[in-house]
Design an enzyme around this catalytic site. Structure first.
Site, PDB file in Angstrom:
ATOM      1  N   ASN A   9       0.885  -1.166   0.000  1.00  0.00           N
ATOM      2  CA  ASN A   9       0.000   0.000   0.000  1.00  0.00           C
ATOM      3  C   ASN A   9       0.921   1.214   0.000  1.00  0.00           C
ATOM      4  OD1 ASN A   9      -1.774   2.075   0.503  1.00  0.00           O
ATOM      5  ND2 ASN A   9      -2.291   1.426   2.595  1.00  0.00           N
ATOM      6  N   TRP A  10       1.105   1.798  -1.178  1.00  0.00           N
ATOM      7  CA  TRP A  10       2.070   2.898  -1.302  1.00  0.00           C
ATOM      8  C   TRP A  10       1.587   4.177  -0.607  1.00  0.00           C
ATOM      9  CZ3 TRP A  10       4.105   3.034  -7.079  1.00  0.00           C
ATOM     10  CH2 TRP A  10       4.833   1.864  -7.325  1.00  0.00           C
ATOM     11  N   LYS A  11       0.301   4.238  -0.291  1.00  0.00           N
ATOM     12  CA  LYS A  11      -0.296   5.467   0.264  1.00  0.00           C
ATOM     13  C   LYS A  11       0.044   6.643  -0.662  1.00  0.00           C
ATOM     14  CE  LYS A  11      -0.209   3.360   4.753  1.00  0.00           C
ATOM     15  NZ  LYS A  11      -0.175   3.479   6.191  1.00  0.00           N
ATOM     16  N   GLU A  97      -6.972   4.938   7.520  1.00  0.00           N
ATOM     17  CA  GLU A  97      -6.727   6.361   7.226  1.00  0.00           C
ATOM     18  C   GLU A  97      -7.926   6.977   6.511  1.00  0.00           C
ATOM     19  OE1 GLU A  97      -2.855   5.773   5.403  1.00  0.00           O
ATOM     20  OE2 GLU A  97      -2.099   5.202   7.375  1.00  0.00           O
ATOM     21  N   GLU A 167      -5.853  -4.699  10.442  1.00  0.00           N
ATOM     22  CA  GLU A 167      -4.836  -3.674  10.651  1.00  0.00           C
ATOM     23  C   GLU A 167      -5.129  -2.907  11.936  1.00  0.00           C
ATOM     24  OE1 GLU A 167      -2.730  -2.715   6.678  1.00  0.00           O
ATOM     25  OE2 GLU A 167      -4.266  -1.227   7.063  1.00  0.00           O
ATOM     26  N   GLY A 173       2.179   2.398  10.740  1.00  0.00           N
ATOM     27  CA  GLY A 173       3.130   3.484  10.582  1.00  0.00           C
ATOM     28  C   GLY A 173       3.779   3.921  11.883  1.00  0.00           C
ATOM     29  N   SER A 212       3.062  -2.036  10.366  1.00  0.00           N
ATOM     30  CA  SER A 212       4.509  -2.088  10.613  1.00  0.00           C
ATOM     31  C   SER A 212       5.134  -3.453  10.322  1.00  0.00           C
ATOM     32  CB  SER A 212       4.829  -1.638  12.046  1.00  0.00           C
ATOM     33  OG  SER A 212       4.416  -0.297  12.239  1.00  0.00           O
ATOM     34  N   GLY A 233       2.655  -1.112   4.243  1.00  0.00           N
ATOM     35  CA  GLY A 233       2.744   0.319   3.936  1.00  0.00           C
ATOM     36  C   GLY A 233       4.185   0.716   3.698  1.00  0.00           C
ATOM     37  N   GLY A 234       4.792   1.332   4.705  1.00  0.00           N
ATOM     38  CA  GLY A 234       6.144   1.891   4.574  1.00  0.00           C
ATOM     39  C   GLY A 234       7.152   0.952   3.917  1.00  0.00           C
TER      40      GLY A 234
END
Ligand code: PGA
Length: 251
Positions: A9-11, A97, A167, A173, A212, A233-234
């Site tokens: 998930n590149w956001k 989010e 999640e 994050g 994370s 994500g990150g």
């Protein structure tokens, strides 16, 4: 036997050049995967680029959000048909989010789930609790409400054509990961809810963990019986990290 899935998930990250570099390393680094599917969910403007880079590869692509409406005067929104124009396979719905920063409630999320499926997309439905809710002992209640809203609208059989992602918001994050056992417990809880309606759908449902996940903790998470991969994500923005996570799912 559920095929594991690792979805990035590149956001709101990316750039034409950066995407090209990242994906070329990811494509070659994950080429040997057999028991694991690999995907990236990217910002809308890059769908065209990602489609041309990933078509005819083993990496699938998707979006991070979708409008619950088919078309019309909805400035800034993107419809299911627009996503299928770029051959998206997945779309994330109900990411925390979106729920917390953009006011999406469980009703909106279930409508998005439905339009996505009606268009042939595979929704990745995110559920999860805040830290306060966990500490107050409300994790199961929150997750049940989020899941029941979708089941109430589309029926449990529709989950067969979807992916779930647990999640916990406190782990997204933040560098704080749920322990494998904490995640496993909620995954079993989710699977049991689905099983109470349909045992076969529950047994085949892929439930990803997100929050994370990194190369250093992926293997222990994916070793749990009911964790069928990750929503990343990150770490999905760093090719070597993302590849290691995919390889951890494979083993
Ligand atoms: P994170 O994000 O891996 O950066 O914690 C996960 C997500 O929000 O899907």
């Amino acid at each position: 036997m559920r095929l594991k899935l690792v979805a990035g998930n590149w956001k709101m990250h990316g750039g034409i050049e950066r995407n090209r570099d990242l994906l070329s390393i990811v494509i070659s680094g994950t080429a040997g995967l057999q028991k694991t599917a690999c995907a990236v969910c990217v910002p809308y403007p890059y769908l065209s680029q990602v489609q041309s880079l990933l078509k005819n590869t083993h990496v699938s692509w998707g979006a991070q959000n979708i409008s619950q409406h088919d078309m019309g005067a909805y400035t800034g929104e993107v419809s299911a048909d627009m996503l299928t124009d770029f051959c998206c396979y997945y779309v994330i719905v109900g990411h925390s989010e979106r729920r917390t920063l953009y006011g999406e409630n469980s009703r909106t999320v279930s409508l998005k789930f439905k339009v996505a499926q009606d268009a042939g997309l595979v929704p990745i439905l995110c559920v999860g609790e805040t830290l306060e809710q966990r500490e107050a002992g409300f994790t199961e209640q929150v997750v049940r409400e989020q899941l029941d809203a979708v089941i109430g609208l589309v029926g449990v059989d529709a989950l067969a054509r979807s992916v779930l992602a647990y999640e916990p918001i406190w782990a997204i994050g933040t560098g704080k990961t749920a322990t494998p056992q904490q995640a496993q417990d909620v995954h079993v809880f989710i699977r049991n809810i689905v099983a109470s309606y349909n045992v076969k759908v529950a047994a085949e449902l892929r439930i990803l963990y997100g929050g994370s996940v990194k190369a250093s903790n992926a293997a222990e998470l994916f070793a749990m019986l009911d964790i069928d991969g990750g929503l990343i994500g990150g770490a999905s923005l760093v090719a070597e990290e993302f590849i290691s996570i995919c390889l951890a799912a494979q083993n």
